[in-house]
Design a protein around this motif. Structure first.
Motif, PDB file in Angstrom:
ATOM      1  N   GLU A 577       0.166  -2.406   8.607  1.00 51.27           N
ATOM      2  CA  GLU A 577      -0.837  -3.524   8.142  1.00 51.27           C
ATOM      3  C   GLU A 577      -0.246  -4.963   8.588  1.00 51.27           C
ATOM      4  OE1 GLU A 577      -3.859  -3.383   6.988  1.00 51.27           O
ATOM      5  OE2 GLU A 577      -3.570  -1.101   6.622  1.00 51.27           O
ATOM      6  N   GLN A 584      -1.425 -11.399   0.324  1.00 54.15           N
ATOM      7  CA  GLN A 584      -2.072 -10.246   0.849  1.00 54.15           C
ATOM      8  C   GLN A 584      -1.027  -8.930   0.767  1.00 54.15           C
ATOM      9  OE1 GLN A 584      -3.463 -11.747   4.487  1.00 54.15           O
ATOM     10  NE2 GLN A 584      -5.354 -11.787   4.069  1.00 54.15           N
ATOM     11  N   GLN A 587      -0.664  -8.114  -2.755  1.00 51.55           N
ATOM     12  CA  GLN A 587      -1.931  -7.015  -3.121  1.00 51.55           C
ATOM     13  C   GLN A 587      -1.910  -5.604  -2.538  1.00 51.55           C
ATOM     14  OE1 GLN A 587      -4.564  -7.629  -5.173  1.00 51.55           O
ATOM     15  NE2 GLN A 587      -5.319  -5.614  -4.739  1.00 51.55           N
ATOM     16  N   THR A 588      -1.299  -5.493  -1.344  1.00 47.76           N
ATOM     17  CA  THR A 588      -1.300  -4.292  -0.662  1.00 47.76           C
ATOM     18  C   THR A 588      -0.091  -3.411  -1.463  1.00 47.76           C
ATOM     19  OG1 THR A 588      -1.934  -5.008   1.567  1.00 47.76           O
ATOM     20  CG2 THR A 588      -0.751  -3.016   1.420  1.00 47.76           C
ATOM     21  N   ARG A 590       0.533  -3.669  -4.353  1.00 45.64           N
ATOM     22  CA  ARG A 590      -0.286  -3.388  -5.862  1.00 45.64           C
ATOM     23  C   ARG A 590      -0.908  -2.126  -5.563  1.00 45.64           C
ATOM     24  NH1 ARG A 590      -2.338  -7.814  -6.778  1.00 45.64           N
ATOM     25  NH2 ARG A 590      -0.752  -8.802  -8.004  1.00 45.64           N
ATOM     26  N   GLU A 591      -1.588  -2.047  -4.369  1.00 45.51           N
ATOM     27  CA  GLU A 591      -2.512  -1.152  -4.228  1.00 45.51           C
ATOM     28  C   GLU A 591      -1.657   0.470  -4.026  1.00 45.51           C
ATOM     29  OE1 GLU A 591      -4.799  -2.199  -0.940  1.00 45.51           O
ATOM     30  OE2 GLU A 591      -6.082  -3.686  -2.256  1.00 45.51           O
ATOM     31  N   LEU A 592      -0.620   0.208  -3.202  1.00 44.38           N
ATOM     32  CA  LEU A 592       0.121   1.266  -2.846  1.00 44.38           C
ATOM     33  C   LEU A 592       0.918   1.998  -4.233  1.00 44.38           C
ATOM     34  CD1 LEU A 592       2.132  -0.004   0.485  1.00 44.38           C
ATOM     35  CD2 LEU A 592       0.262   1.919   0.029  1.00 44.38           C
ATOM     36  N   ALA A 594      -0.221   1.753  -7.070  1.00 41.27           N
ATOM     37  CA  ALA A 594      -1.258   2.452  -8.217  1.00 41.27           C
ATOM     38  C   ALA A 594      -1.388   3.894  -7.688  1.00 41.27           C
ATOM     39  CB  ALA A 594      -2.668   1.944  -8.063  1.00 41.27           C
ATOM     40  N   ARG A 595      -0.667   4.416  -6.367  1.00 34.25           N
ATOM     41  CA  ARG A 595      -0.796   5.743  -6.014  1.00 34.25           C
ATOM     42  C   ARG A 595       0.655   6.483  -6.483  1.00 34.25           C
ATOM     43  NH1 ARG A 595      -3.337   4.467  -0.071  1.00 34.25           N
ATOM     44  NH2 ARG A 595      -5.072   3.552  -0.694  1.00 34.25           N
ATOM     45  N   GLN A 613       6.458  -7.199  -6.636  1.00 32.66           N
ATOM     46  CA  GLN A 613       5.540  -6.643  -7.032  1.00 32.66           C
ATOM     47  C   GLN A 613       5.985  -4.857  -7.141  1.00 32.66           C
ATOM     48  OE1 GLN A 613       2.361  -7.803  -8.491  1.00 32.66           O
ATOM     49  NE2 GLN A 613       2.379  -5.688  -9.034  1.00 32.66           N
ATOM     50  N   ILE A 656      -0.906   8.247   3.123  1.00 30.59           N
ATOM     51  CA  ILE A 656      -1.479   6.652   3.092  1.00 30.59           C
ATOM     52  C   ILE A 656      -2.488   6.768   4.353  1.00 30.59           C
ATOM     53  CG2 ILE A 656      -1.250   4.418   3.665  1.00 30.59           C
ATOM     54  CD1 ILE A 656       1.741   4.699   2.440  1.00 30.59           C
TER      55      ILE A 656
END
Length: 666
Positions: A577, A584, A587-588, A590-592, A594-595, A613, A656
């Protein structure tokens, strides 16, 4: 309306300390919110007006054995990043000058003396060990009693006090003294690790200059960077850091934004372009209009992102503290029953059952855990040190064993962090050596990273003499050689000067599509194209391969441009990315996360929010950071290989979604 007060708390070195302070303060009347940060040592309390005077909060914290000082009361000065008032504290003192360091040295000395007396004077008995135990136990016991008075009876200090006291009563003075010593060592190591982390945050102050050259009424004046307000105009000289977020009014030149965005190459900025606080002006003087106050500049926002990430993940208290909440009271109660029931109801001898009750107390209270925590941390720190690692406490070890995804910054982490010459395409009769030496001769007076890369490439070669070297603002450099003006500039500027044919322009575009920065050496016509790129480290591919072999999925997160990121990702056969700002990246992550558990590996200040994070953050010692020296990577692979076998956890890679390449078989 509620009142908010802030303090600086000293002596707080772990999440357990922070939780203890937060719990004690929250019990005071009228308290609505308590926020505390281990890294910044800030305590912020929101309370109903006049319900709890600030003095009550200070007394409660002091009763727990910590120092506390209100921001408004002690030598405060504006913070250069945030604009807020903060105490002007010095760097953390060496460990041997701290209270915990004194305690470790004292108990270690007494233990050595005790063992010496036991060997030389056996008749001395256990008294030397009793003295050694009490010397280390008294400070711990005082903290335990303070926690009890604050409404927290079952703390690790209380556990240590009961266990060591019980050991003394049953004659195990040597074991008690050793347990106390190891506990003190564990506390000290924790404090040292936090001190190192604070040094990194403290080093952020070097990114934003403390002073700025402000233009006012056609005059120049030196002012504190924190005094700048939106609308002010500042002059940023070549080599200076930009003192505030702003917009260029006049001047064009290369700006090194790598400390903030991770962009590997200096970016040409001109009138109307935004610039960030902390970026470095490489070339000509720039007139910049301030658009954000110090409290809201880029560095300040990065710091706030770090703090928000810390708050969003509740501090994990040590296992013993959580375990002892129910286990320790149970064991204490059971030991009391063992002491009392047989003598009272069955006529047994008190001396026998007191001894057995204390034995149960010593064995039942998890003294082994008290010993294992600092011992395991010390062992892990030593193992990490052998591989060039500094780990913050023991929680990171267990967390690392469960990692599913590793996100890697590009610039300075997977790459060398500086451009290198990759291609020299000669366009006339000149040889590669002639082109290189001529280009280096023209560039040798420039401090631009691209110029330095060309000069490095020509190291050891004889350079031809040139005259009248000068920088062309925002374009390149030029010099006179053999009566001709030789220029090195970007393809765009070479095309504007009529030196680039359509065929040569297509060749330059092809090189740029590979993620390379292209400069043109030309007189009236182009003599050569020189390609430069921040190349991957020699072991970057091996790092990615080993990560995949461990069942971990790698992904590149970078602030660099799409073209360069795609080229490096293609070489390493991994996802990416690109063009991510610090928030940003966070945030990325944080999204990873969550998995599944995610590790972030980075080296720049722009990586700080993402590092905080992530489940595990690995800050490597090289690249665009503020004070580290290069060491041998790959760190994340070393951590995973070292600790995953310890916990024998299955490796379940997480798929991913993202950009994949045909050559990627994972």
């Amino acid at each position: 309306m509620p009142d908010t007060h802030e303090w600086l708390v000293t002596g707080m070195d772990c999440p357990s300390c922070a939780a203890k302070i937060k719990g004690a303060v929250a019990q005071l009347p009228g308290i609505e919110a308590v926020e505390i940060s281990v890294m910044s040592r800030k305590l912020r309390v929101t309370a109903t007006a006049h319900a709890t005077p600030p003095a009550d909060v200070e007394n409660r914290v002091k009763s727990l054995g910590y120092g506390i000082e209100a921001f408004a009361q002690a030598g405060s000065a504006p913070n250069p990043h945030t604009g807020a008032d903060e105490p002007t504290t010095q760097a953390d003192v060496p460990w041997y000058r701290t209270g915990k360091g004194h305690l470790v040295l004292l108990t270690a000395t007494l233990l050595v003396v005790a063992w010496g007396l036991a060997l030389l004077l056996p008749a001395s008995g256990n008294w030397p060990f009793i003295v050694a135990c009490l010397a280390g136990l008294i400070p711990i016991a005082l903290r335990a009693f303070a926690a009890i008075r604050a409404g927290q009876p079952f703390s690790i200090e209380a556990l240590m006090t009961i266990a060591a006291t019980g050991a003394l009563f049953i004659g195990a003075a040597q074991e008690a003294a050793l347990v106390v010593f190891l506990f003190a060592v564990g506390e000290l190591l924790e404090g040292v690790a936090v001190s190192h982390a604070r040094d990194g945050i403290r080093a952020l102050s070097t990114l934003v200059p403390k002073t700025a050259l402000r233009e006012k009424n056609d005059m120049m004046e030196d002012v504190a960077a924190t005094e700048l307000v939106p609308g002010d105009v500042v002059i940023v000289r070549p080599g200076d850091r930009i003192p505030a977020d702003g917009k260029i009014i006049s001047g064009t030149g290369g700006v090194d934004e790598s400390p903030v965005t991770g962009e590997s190459m200096p970016v040409t900025r001109g009138p109307g372009d935004p610039v960030f606080a902390g970026a470095i002006n490489n070339e000509t003087a720039l007139r910049v209009q301030v658009t954000r106050a110090a409290a809201d500049n880029t560095i300040a926002r990065i710091i706030r992102l770090v703090e928000q990430a810390e708050d969003s993940r509740a501090p994990t208290q040590r296992f013993i503290d959580r375990f002892s909440r129910w286990y320790m009271p149970s064991i204490v109660g059971l030991s009391a029953l063992v002491v009392a029931i047989p003598p009272l109801f069955f006529g047994q001898a008190w001396s026998v059952w007191v001894y057995r009750g204390l034995s149960l107390l010593l064995i039942g209270c998890p003294c082994a855990l008290v010993i294992s925590v600092p011992a395991a941390i010390a062992s892990a720190l030593c193992a990490g040190a052998r591989h060039g690692l500094l780990m913050k406490g023991g929680a990171v070890i267990e967390a690392t064993a469960a990692i599913k995804t590793v996100a890697l910054d590009k610039t300075g982490t997977l790459t060398m962090g500086q451009p290198e010459v990759t291609d020299i395409l000669c366009l006339d009769q000149h040889s590669t050596a002639e082109v290189l030496t001529l280009a280096a001769a023209v560039e040798k007076a420039s401090n631009h990273p691209l110029a330095q890369a060309i000069v490095r490439k020509a190291a050891g070669m004889a350079l031809p003499p040139v005259q009248d070297s000068r920088a062309i603002p925002g374009k390149g450099v030029s010099a006179v050689f053999d009566g001709q003006i030789i220029t090195i500039a970007s393809p765009r500027h070479a095309r504007q000067d009529g030196a680039l044919s359509s065929t040569t322009a297509a060749q330059a575009t092809a090189m740029e599509s590979e993620g390379k920065t292209v400069v043109v050496l030309y007189t009236g016509t182009a003599l050569a194209l020189i390609g430069l790129r921040d190349e991957p480290r020699q072991d970057a591919q091996e790092t990615i391969r080993q990560l995949r072999s461990l069942g971990v999925t790698p992904i590149i997160l970078t602030g660099d441009n799409q073209r360069t990121a795609a080229a490096i990702a293609a070489l390493l056969h991994t996802d990416y990315e690109a063009e991510l700002l610090p928030e940003q990246k966070q945030q990325t992550i944080r999204e990873l996360a969550a998995r599944g558990p995610v590790m972030m590996v980075g080296d720049g200040i722009n990586d700080a929010p993402a590092l905080k994070q992530a489940t595990v953050g690995v800050a490597i010692g090289s690249g665009t950071d503020v004070g580290w020296k290069p060491r041998t990577p790959p760190y994340c692979v070393t951590v995973l290989q070292t600790f995953r076998p310890l916990f024998a956890l299955p490796a379940r890679p997480w798929a991913i979604s993202g950009r994949m390449y045909p050559s990627h078989s994972g």
